[in-house]
Design a protein around this motif. Structure first.
Motif: not given
Length: 157
Positions: A33, A35, A64, A67-68, A74, A91
């Motif tokens: 992942t 960002s 993680t 970031n998501l 991803a 995701t």
């Protein structure tokens, strides 16, 4: 490995079948992942495959998940560098009570069961948008098997 010892390239239907078999029979993958400002973040995780999506779980307060939340995409990989499946996925983060029973039960067989600590974990549903697979340089051309969420009738790359 010299080109004389490369396995022969599989046709598209065989590569798709082998990819589906690998996803259905495996349970470990690398999940990447990222960002803005954080760069790439890569972790090993267990997963389950239901025939169209993958499900994994991780700590709610992890990088993680952060970031998501910022970028809900991803990349995951399974296999080794000589026989790999790569998936670019959209995701969806799911609170533990919101996961379907079948996914939760199957996931509990391959990893820690998030239902035992629902405040600590989130499930991650990964919806494939692009799938690439190759087992040697002979298959590197035409390695894309799925694009924009649809299986291809002819390979591209």
């Amino acid at each position: 490995m010299s080109s004389a010892t490369l396995p022969p390239a599989r046709d598209l239907p065989q590569r798709r079948a082998d990819t589906l078999d690998r996803l259905g029979s495996g349970f470990q993958m690398w999940l990447a992942t990222g960002s803005d400002g954080h760069g790439a973040h890569l972790i090993p995780v267990a997963y389950v495959w239901n025939g169209s999506t993958l499900t994994t779980a991780t700590f709610r307060r992890s990088r993680t998940v952060s970031n998501l939340r910022a970028r809900p995409t991803a990349r995951l990989a399974t296999g080794d560098t000589a026989d790999v499946v790569l998936i670019d996925a959209y995701t969806i983060l799911l609170d533990v009570p919101n996961i379907d029973v079948a996914s939760a039960e199957t996931y509990a067989k391959v990893s820690t069961d998030p239902r035992n600590a629902p405040d600590m974990f989130l499930y991650i549903r990964l919806v494939p948008k692009r799938i690439l697979a190759w087992n040697s340089l002979a298959e590197f051309s035409g390695r894309t098997l799925m694009l924009n969420g649809s299986w291809l009738d002819t390979p591209v790359d």
